[in-house]
Enzyme design. Structure first.
Site, PDB file in Angstrom:
ATOM      1  N   SER A   1      36.305   9.383  16.358  1.00  0.00           N
ATOM      2  CA  SER A   1      37.734   9.684  16.321  1.00  0.00           C
ATOM      3  C   SER A   1      38.519   8.526  15.741  1.00  0.00           C
ATOM      4  CB  SER A   1      38.184   9.953  17.762  1.00  0.00           C
ATOM      5  OG  SER A   1      39.578   9.953  17.863  1.00  0.00           O
TER       6      SER A   1
ATOM      7  N   TYR B   1      38.435   7.563  27.340  1.00  0.00           N
ATOM      8  CA  TYR B   1      37.958   8.483  26.299  1.00  0.00           C
ATOM      9  C   TYR B   1      37.712   7.734  25.001  1.00  0.00           C
ATOM     10  CZ  TYR B   1      37.995  11.730  22.436  1.00  0.00           C
ATOM     11  OH  TYR B   1      37.660  12.379  21.278  1.00  0.00           O
TER      12      TYR B   1
ATOM     13  N   LYS C   1      34.088   6.719  22.568  1.00  0.00           N
ATOM     14  CA  LYS C   1      33.792   6.898  21.139  1.00  0.00           C
ATOM     15  C   LYS C   1      33.340   5.569  20.525  1.00  0.00           C
ATOM     16  CE  LYS C   1      34.459  11.232  21.101  1.00  0.00           C
ATOM     17  NZ  LYS C   1      33.302  12.125  21.017  1.00  0.00           N
TER      18      LYS C   1
HETATM   19  P1  NAD Z   1      35.985  21.148  22.743  1.00  0.00           P
HETATM   20  O1  NAD Z   1      36.220  20.762  24.158  1.00  0.00           O
HETATM   21  O2  NAD Z   1      36.663  22.371  22.225  1.00  0.00           O
HETATM   22  O3  NAD Z   1      34.426  21.321  22.467  1.00  0.00           O
HETATM   23  C1  NAD Z   1      33.463  20.571  23.152  1.00  0.00           C
HETATM   24  C2  NAD Z   1      32.417  21.544  23.652  1.00  0.00           C
HETATM   25  O4  NAD Z   1      31.401  20.789  24.330  1.00  0.00           O
HETATM   26  C3  NAD Z   1      32.961  22.565  24.641  1.00  0.00           C
HETATM   27  O5  NAD Z   1      32.529  23.850  24.276  1.00  0.00           O
HETATM   28  C4  NAD Z   1      32.344  22.150  25.982  1.00  0.00           C
HETATM   29  O6  NAD Z   1      32.110  23.247  26.822  1.00  0.00           O
HETATM   30  C5  NAD Z   1      31.066  21.461  25.533  1.00  0.00           C
HETATM   31  N1  NAD Z   1      30.574  20.440  26.452  1.00  0.00           N
HETATM   32  C6  NAD Z   1      31.255  19.421  27.016  1.00  0.00           C
HETATM   33  N2  NAD Z   1      30.441  18.697  27.794  1.00  0.00           N
HETATM   34  C7  NAD Z   1      29.211  19.256  27.706  1.00  0.00           C
HETATM   35  C8  NAD Z   1      27.958  18.962  28.279  1.00  0.00           C
HETATM   36  N3  NAD Z   1      27.801  17.949  29.144  1.00  0.00           N
HETATM   37  N4  NAD Z   1      26.892  19.737  27.969  1.00  0.00           N
HETATM   38  C9  NAD Z   1      27.037  20.792  27.111  1.00  0.00           C
HETATM   39  N5  NAD Z   1      28.206  21.114  26.551  1.00  0.00           N
HETATM   40  C10 NAD Z   1      29.284  20.367  26.842  1.00  0.00           C
HETATM   41  O7  NAD Z   1      36.352  19.875  21.846  1.00  0.00           O
HETATM   42  P2  NAD Z   1      36.521  19.759  20.275  1.00  0.00           P
HETATM   43  O8  NAD Z   1      37.959  19.600  19.979  1.00  0.00           O
HETATM   44  O9  NAD Z   1      35.736  20.813  19.600  1.00  0.00           O
HETATM   45  O10 NAD Z   1      35.856  18.336  20.043  1.00  0.00           O
HETATM   46  C11 NAD Z   1      34.498  18.206  19.647  1.00  0.00           C
HETATM   47  C12 NAD Z   1      34.158  16.737  19.530  1.00  0.00           C
HETATM   48  O11 NAD Z   1      35.047  16.127  18.600  1.00  0.00           O
HETATM   49  C13 NAD Z   1      34.283  15.934  20.807  1.00  0.00           C
HETATM   50  O12 NAD Z   1      33.244  14.991  20.845  1.00  0.00           O
HETATM   51  C14 NAD Z   1      35.624  15.258  20.664  1.00  0.00           C
HETATM   52  O13 NAD Z   1      35.678  14.067  21.409  1.00  0.00           O
HETATM   53  C15 NAD Z   1      35.653  14.992  19.177  1.00  0.00           C
HETATM   54  N6  NAD Z   1      36.994  14.846  18.625  1.00  0.00           N
HETATM   55  C16 NAD Z   1      37.916  15.839  18.807  1.00  0.00           C
HETATM   56  C17 NAD Z   1      39.187  15.688  18.282  1.00  0.00           C
HETATM   57  C18 NAD Z   1      40.242  16.746  18.506  1.00  0.00           C
HETATM   58  O14 NAD Z   1      41.425  16.436  18.369  1.00  0.00           O
HETATM   59  N7  NAD Z   1      39.891  17.984  18.824  1.00  0.00           N
HETATM   60  C19 NAD Z   1      39.513  14.551  17.552  1.00  0.00           C
HETATM   61  C20 NAD Z   1      38.546  13.566  17.380  1.00  0.00           C
HETATM   62  C21 NAD Z   1      37.284  13.725  17.916  1.00  0.00           C
HETATM   63  C1  WQD Z   2      50.331  14.282  17.784  1.00  0.00           C
HETATM   64  C2  WQD Z   2      51.764  13.816  17.664  1.00  0.00           C
HETATM   65  C3  WQD Z   2      52.705  12.961  19.702  1.00  0.00           C
HETATM   66  C4  WQD Z   2      52.709  16.734  21.880  1.00  0.00           C
HETATM   67  C5  WQD Z   2      45.002  12.963  20.259  1.00  0.00           C
HETATM   68  C6  WQD Z   2      44.027  11.989  20.875  1.00  0.00           C
HETATM   69  C7  WQD Z   2      43.099  11.457  19.826  1.00  0.00           C
HETATM   70  C8  WQD Z   2      42.429  12.592  19.061  1.00  0.00           C
HETATM   71  C9  WQD Z   2      43.413  13.605  18.582  1.00  0.00           C
HETATM   72  C10 WQD Z   2      40.301  13.026  20.047  1.00  0.00           C
HETATM   73  C11 WQD Z   2      52.030  12.506  18.410  1.00  0.00           C
HETATM   74  C12 WQD Z   2      53.437  14.195  19.241  1.00  0.00           C
HETATM   75  C13 WQD Z   2      52.557  15.774  20.899  1.00  0.00           C
HETATM   76  C14 WQD Z   2      54.034  17.112  22.272  1.00  0.00           C
HETATM   77  C15 WQD Z   2      54.912  15.563  20.654  1.00  0.00           C
HETATM   78  N1  WQD Z   2      41.523  13.319  19.881  1.00  0.00           N
HETATM   79  N2  WQD Z   2      53.632  15.200  20.303  1.00  0.00           N
HETATM   80  N3  WQD Z   2      55.088  16.502  21.637  1.00  0.00           N
HETATM   81  O1  WQD Z   2      47.978  11.822  20.223  1.00  0.00           O
HETATM   82  O2  WQD Z   2      47.590  11.875  17.723  1.00  0.00           O
HETATM   83  O3  WQD Z   2      45.735  12.297  19.235  1.00  0.00           O
HETATM   84  O4  WQD Z   2      44.264  14.016  19.660  1.00  0.00           O
HETATM   85  O5  WQD Z   2      39.679  12.092  19.657  1.00  0.00           O
HETATM   86  O6  WQD Z   2      42.173  10.667  20.478  1.00  0.00           O
HETATM   87  O7  WQD Z   2      44.774  10.930  21.451  1.00  0.00           O
HETATM   88  O8  WQD Z   2      47.491  14.008  19.005  1.00  0.00           O
HETATM   89  O9  WQD Z   2      48.389  16.274  19.097  1.00  0.00           O
HETATM   90  O10 WQD Z   2      48.576  14.811  21.154  1.00  0.00           O
HETATM   91  O11 WQD Z   2      49.973  14.282  19.158  1.00  0.00           O
HETATM   92  O12 WQD Z   2      55.893  15.042  20.129  1.00  0.00           O
HETATM   93  O13 WQD Z   2      54.245  17.922  23.165  1.00  0.00           O
HETATM   94  O14 WQD Z   2      52.620  14.781  18.271  1.00  0.00           O
HETATM   95  O15 WQD Z   2      53.600  12.002  20.208  1.00  0.00           O
HETATM   96  O16 WQD Z   2      52.933  11.781  17.652  1.00  0.00           O
HETATM   97  P1  WQD Z   2      47.287  12.415  19.077  1.00  0.00           P
HETATM   98  P2  WQD Z   2      48.567  14.927  19.670  1.00  0.00           P
END
Ligand code: NAD
Ligand code: WQD
Length: 341
Positions: A126, A151, A155
């Site tokens: 991330s 969290y 990562k």
């Molecule tokens: P998500 O929660 O929708 O998907 C994760 C999936 O993993 C879910 O279906 C959950 O049930 C499953 N899971 C969790 N723990 C588990 C376990 N112990 N065993 C088996 N399954 C398990 O999340 P996402 O948004 O699809 O994110 C996927 C990956 O990407 C994660 O590693 C997350 O940290 C990373 N990521 C997400 C974002 C984002 O904003 N969505 C941003 C950066 C990184």
């Molecule tokens: C985006 C922008 C908020 C909600 C998070 C995790 C990051 C990554 C992605 C996994 C920001 C603003 C939000 C609201 C708002 N996930 N906002 N009102 O914070 O960039 O990142 O998700 O790795 O680790 O921290 O994403 O969608 O929460 O916010 O004004 O009700 O929207 O301040 O500027 P963020 P977000």
């Protein structure tokens, strides 16, 4: 013969979209999910899109026996490891759950890969590892900043665990993809993001507000050093992100070095403010969103967006979707969800 790719967390938001793209590119995704943050209906959505029942194992990545079962029953060409907990705020309250699931879970997956000689790993990292970068756009060389949540720390630790494993001489080729802000949904509205409870993320909050599930959106701060005072992020369509994963698998397969680790930013290279995101949503949906300016949210970085040179060059990949495309698909998905409930 289609190559099997194990997709941990494949029923989740990003994993489900990646499974579709893998299938379209001639791979056979095999899903492992414990459905702790997803629903089984996702599997029906995948079938409606692809016409195929993907093999799915219900189980936990922390359980070595389910991994043994999967690796012994299938020849696995590579693993895309999504399964993790991802709520930043919750990780502050329950750090051990996050370290157990995200860190121990990765170790269990790596052990199984090693045991069965599986060499290709894509790890979900991330942009959170950069914190507030000193220079923008942020490159892969930008230093990692101390994580501001457990969290985020999982990562950083995850990347280090893989790097140390590679350094130890293990036969492992791995890329950590550092995603920026994934939004949007599959254009069919068969799959999308399923936030549980009140969403933390901006776009689900916007769509739920427009759908009448929330009264109003609060914009967290308008006194940042940005053109309109609101924070800047790099919002990437989840199908572009999905495509990047398939390209990464191909890159790993074709890479001649037998053991290496690298990190790649996956974003659009464009930064948009919160107000621009809202206005884009309003433009494509023709709706006026009820929002107000509120105080800053603790822990938010002011601005972050990716430098994309490395992803474009190494993965031979470019984003195709605009912010408006993402907003349209997120909104169509929200309407689909609202119709179902
Ligand atoms: P998500 O929660 O929708 O998907 C994760 C999936 O993993 C879910 O279906 C959950 O049930 C499953 N899971 C969790 N723990 C588990 C376990 N112990 N065993 C088996 N399954 C398990 O999340 P996402 O948004 O699809 O994110 C996927 C990956 O990407 C994660 O590693 C997350 O940290 C990373 N990521 C997400 C974002 C984002 O904003 N969505 C941003 C950066 C990184
Ligand atoms: C985006 C922008 C908020 C909600 C998070 C995790 C990051 C990554 C992605 C996994 C920001 C603003 C939000 C609201 C708002 N996930 N906002 N009102 O914070 O960039 O990142 O998700 O790795 O680790 O921290 O994403 O969608 O929460 O916010 O004004 O009700 O929207 O301040 O500027 P963020 P977000």
């Amino acid at each position: 013969m289609h190559k099997n790719i194990l997709v941990t967390g494949g029923a989740g938001y990003i994993g489900s979209h990646v499974s579709v793209r893998l299938h379209e590119e001639g791979y056979n995704p095999i899903i492992l999910d414990n459905f702790s943050n997803s629903e089984k209906s996702v599997l029906a959505g995948l079938k409606n899109i692809t016409g195929k029942d993907f093999k799915c194992y219900e189980g936990d990545i922390l359980d070595p026996s389910i991994l043994t079962k999967i690796f012994s029953e299938n020849e696995i060409e590579g693993v895309i490891h999504f399964a993790a907990k991802k709520a930043v705020g919750e990780s502050v309250e329950k750090p051990l759950e996050y370290y157990k699931n995200n860190v121990s879970g990765l170790v269990t997956v790596l052990e199984a890969m090693s045991q069965y000689g599986c060499e290709n790993l894509v790890f979900s990292s991330s942009c959170t590892v950069y914190g507030q970068p000193d220079e923008l756009p942020v490159t892969e060389q930008s230093p990692k900043k101390p994580a501001n949540s457990p969290y985020g720390n999982t990562k950083q630790i995850g990347e280090e665990i893989i790097e140390d494993t590679v350094k130890s001489g293990a036969m492992l080729k791995s890329i950590a993809l550092r995603y920026f802000n994934p939004i949007g949904a599959h254009s069919s509205s068969e799959i999308g993001e399923l936030p549980l409870g009140v969403p933390n993320n901006l776009v689900p909050f916007i769509t739920q507000t427009a759908a009448g599930l929330r009264d109003k959106l609060t914009v967290f701060g308008s006194d940042y050093d940005t053109p309109d005072g609101t924070c800047i992020r790099d919002y990437i369509h989840v199908m572009d992100l999905a495509d990047a994963h398939v390209q990464t698998i191909k890159y790993l397969e074709n890479h001649t070095e037998s053991s290496f680790f690298d990190v790649i930013n996956i974003g659009t290279g464009r930064g948009n403010t919160v107000l621009e995101a809202i206005h884009s949503f309003e433009k494509v949906t023709g709706q006026n969103l009820n929002y107000e300016i509120g105080p800053r949210r603790a822990g938010d970085v002011e601005k972050v967006y990716a430098q994309v040179d490395k992803s474009e060059k190494l993965l031979n990949w470019k984003t195709k979707y605009s912010l408006e495309d993402s907003m349209r698909d997120s909104w169509n998905w929200q309407m689909r969800l609202s119709r179902k409930s």
